[in-house]
Write a protein that holds these residues in place. Structure first.
Motif, PDB file in Angstrom:
ATOM      1  N   GLU A  56      49.728  32.382   5.820  1.00  0.00           N
ATOM      2  CA  GLU A  56      51.181  32.164   5.778  1.00  0.00           C
ATOM      3  C   GLU A  56      51.594  31.572   4.437  1.00  0.00           C
ATOM      4  OE1 GLU A  56      53.822  32.487   7.791  1.00  0.00           O
ATOM      5  OE2 GLU A  56      52.963  33.188   9.667  1.00  0.00           O
TER       6      GLU A  56
ATOM      7  N   ARG B 135      57.203  28.796  11.574  1.00  0.00           N
ATOM      8  CA  ARG B 135      57.537  30.209  11.399  1.00  0.00           C
ATOM      9  C   ARG B 135      56.986  31.052  12.539  1.00  0.00           C
ATOM     10  NH1 ARG B 135      56.929  28.988   5.748  1.00  0.00           N
ATOM     11  NH2 ARG B 135      54.692  29.365   5.888  1.00  0.00           N
ATOM     12  N   ALA B 136      55.762  30.713  12.988  1.00  0.00           N
ATOM     13  CA  ALA B 136      55.191  31.440  14.115  1.00  0.00           C
ATOM     14  C   ALA B 136      55.998  31.212  15.388  1.00  0.00           C
ATOM     15  CB  ALA B 136      53.734  31.006  14.330  1.00  0.00           C
TER      16      ALA B 136
ATOM     17  N   ARG C  92      59.221  30.613  15.523  1.00  0.00           N
ATOM     18  CA  ARG C  92      60.454  31.402  15.409  1.00  0.00           C
ATOM     19  C   ARG C  92      60.191  32.867  15.739  1.00  0.00           C
ATOM     20  NH1 ARG C  92      62.497  32.705   9.588  1.00  0.00           N
ATOM     21  NH2 ARG C  92      60.676  34.038   9.877  1.00  0.00           N
ATOM     22  N   ARG C  93      59.096  33.419  15.214  1.00  0.00           N
ATOM     23  CA  ARG C  93      58.774  34.828  15.505  1.00  0.00           C
ATOM     24  C   ARG C  93      58.475  35.023  16.979  1.00  0.00           C
ATOM     25  NH1 ARG C  93      55.706  34.315  10.606  1.00  0.00           N
ATOM     26  NH2 ARG C  93      53.819  34.026  11.872  1.00  0.00           N
TER      27      ARG C  93
ATOM     28  N   ALA D 295      59.818  37.589  20.274  1.00  0.00           N
ATOM     29  CA  ALA D 295      58.829  38.592  20.645  1.00  0.00           C
ATOM     30  C   ALA D 295      59.314  39.408  21.841  1.00  0.00           C
ATOM     31  CB  ALA D 295      57.495  37.921  20.976  1.00  0.00           C
TER      32      ALA D 295
ATOM     33  N   GLU E 291      66.647  30.156   7.659  1.00  0.00           N
ATOM     34  CA  GLU E 291      65.376  30.170   8.390  1.00  0.00           C
ATOM     35  C   GLU E 291      65.171  28.879   9.175  1.00  0.00           C
ATOM     36  OE1 GLU E 291      62.263  31.007   5.668  1.00  0.00           O
ATOM     37  OE2 GLU E 291      62.934  33.063   5.249  1.00  0.00           O
TER      38      GLU E 291
END
Length: 384
Positions: free
Chosen positions: A60, A102-103, A105-106, A110, A181
């Motif tokens: 990352e 960040r993970a 948020r992703r 999903a 973000e």
């Protein structure tokens, strides 16, 4: 979609409990995504309805820095800088926190997912990580206020005349992207469908860490869904061995002190071995109600109590369970209030009604800090 963040004092078995929780929910028919460390492999065999995504902070970091260099290539060239190659990049301290956010948020976006279970770092690090998006957005707003961009329409013209992108333009554009973000991550952290599950092994080693960590969670208004008391001495072992009975009694004393109103407790007995693999985790996953419920956790928010008629004050009630008076501090700065609780600090904007008041006192009662505000006659509307 729901998000369950699993954390606790170091060494309490939070990674194991996170995996067992994900397995229990998948066996109930939910579509589950488990975020875990890069080296974790809790399920060597596929489990129907369960996906595992490792969070690689090193990758990352390299990806994000390479993208930043690419966006600022013109500016770096103007300054005589040389971009770093991918093979030169070694992740810096703090990269794990940003990779995890960040993970998260992703994962919240999903597809085909009912529940995201996140294996968080130890409790004190988890509190700092979850508070980071709001803190960084405040820093950006203070250092690069939006009103300073009023003349941004002129920057492309100046850039054209100069022949290179203007640094201010690049800086504001980068800050705006970061703020966007961070806002997306903050929305996930503060969503009513995001909850925290604490994991602790009852005993003196975990008592201070758990109390301080729960204080930090409350200060940042993060919802605690339940407490998992891990590695409890089984009843048959306590009955058969006096030394085991003494440990069980000590565990129960600490567990009783931790348990509060509205905080469900899941008790996991010590299996006598490290639960590894799908079969080992299945014994923990079979624990009653280990899979999280589907209703949002009820969080005790900061409320303003109107006591103008009786006492002439407004009271801002800030829940801080198990706080000690000596570790609390308050500072009023304009329209903001800085609240310190032990090692944790938070700066929050005052509600509109309280901005027209002065702080006239504070008291810690029944697990809540109650800050009294007296209306300022120069700003408070007079009754007609």
């Amino acid at each position: 979609m729901q998000t369950l963040l699993v954390t606790g004092p170091g060494g309490a078995g939070r990674s194991t409990v996170a995996a067992a929780t994900a397995l229990a929910a998948a066996r109930e028919g939910r579509r589950v995504l488990l975020l875990c460390g890069p080296d974790a492999d809790p399920f060597p065999d596929p489990v129907p309805g369960l996906r595992v995504t490792p969070v690689d902070s090193g990758q990352e970091f390299r990806t994000e820095l390479a993208a930043l260099q690419e966006r600022g290539a013109s500016l770096l060239g103007m300054l005589g800088g040389r971009p770093l190659g991918t093979e030169e990049l070694t992740e810096l301290p703090g990269a794990e926190q940003f990779a995890l956010l960040r993970a998260l948020r992703r994962a919240a976006a999903a597809p085909a997912t009912d529940l995201v279970v996140v294996d968080m770092p130890p409790l004190h690090q988890a509190v700092a990580t979850l508070a980071l998006p709001a803190q960084l957005r405040r820093y950006l707003a203070r250092l690069l206020p939006a009103e300073r961009q009023a003349a941004r329409a002129l920057r492309p013209v100046l850039a054209q005349l100069a022949g290179v992108p203007m640094p201010a333009q690049w800086l504001y554009e980068t800050a705006a992207r970061w703020d966007e973000e961070l806002a997306a991550v903050q929305a996930v952290v503060e969503a009513p469908t995001t909850r925290i599950r604490l994991v602790a092994e009852p005993g003196p080693a975990a008592d201070t860490a758990l109390r301080t960590g729960m204080l930090g969670l409350a200060l940042h208004e993060l919802r605690t869904e339940s407490l998992v008391a891990n590695r409890l001495v089984p009843a048959d072992a306590a009955a058969a061995h006096p030394w085991a009975a003494a440990i069980a009694e000590q565990q129960r004393a600490f567990l009783d002190a931790w348990t509060g109103p509205g905080l469900p407790v899941h008790e996991l007995a010590h299996l006598g071995r490290d639960p590894r693999g799908t079969d080992g985790l299945a014994a923990l996953a079979a624990t009653r109600d280990l899979a999280p419920g589907t209703a949002p956790a009820a969080g005790a928010g900061w409320t303003v109590e109107d006591r103008l008629a009786d006492d002439g004050v407004l009271v801002w009630a800030i829940p801080l369970p198990r706080a000690h008076k000596g570790e609390l501090d308050l500072i009023r700065r304009g329209d903001e209030l800085l609240v310190a609780a032990g090692p944790h600090r938070r700066i929050v904007p005052l509600p509109s009604a309280l901005r027209r008041c002065t702080v006239s006192g504070a008291a810690l009662t029944d697990g809540a800090l109650r800050v009294r505000f007296t209306p300022d006659p120069r700003l408070w509307p007079r009754e007609r």
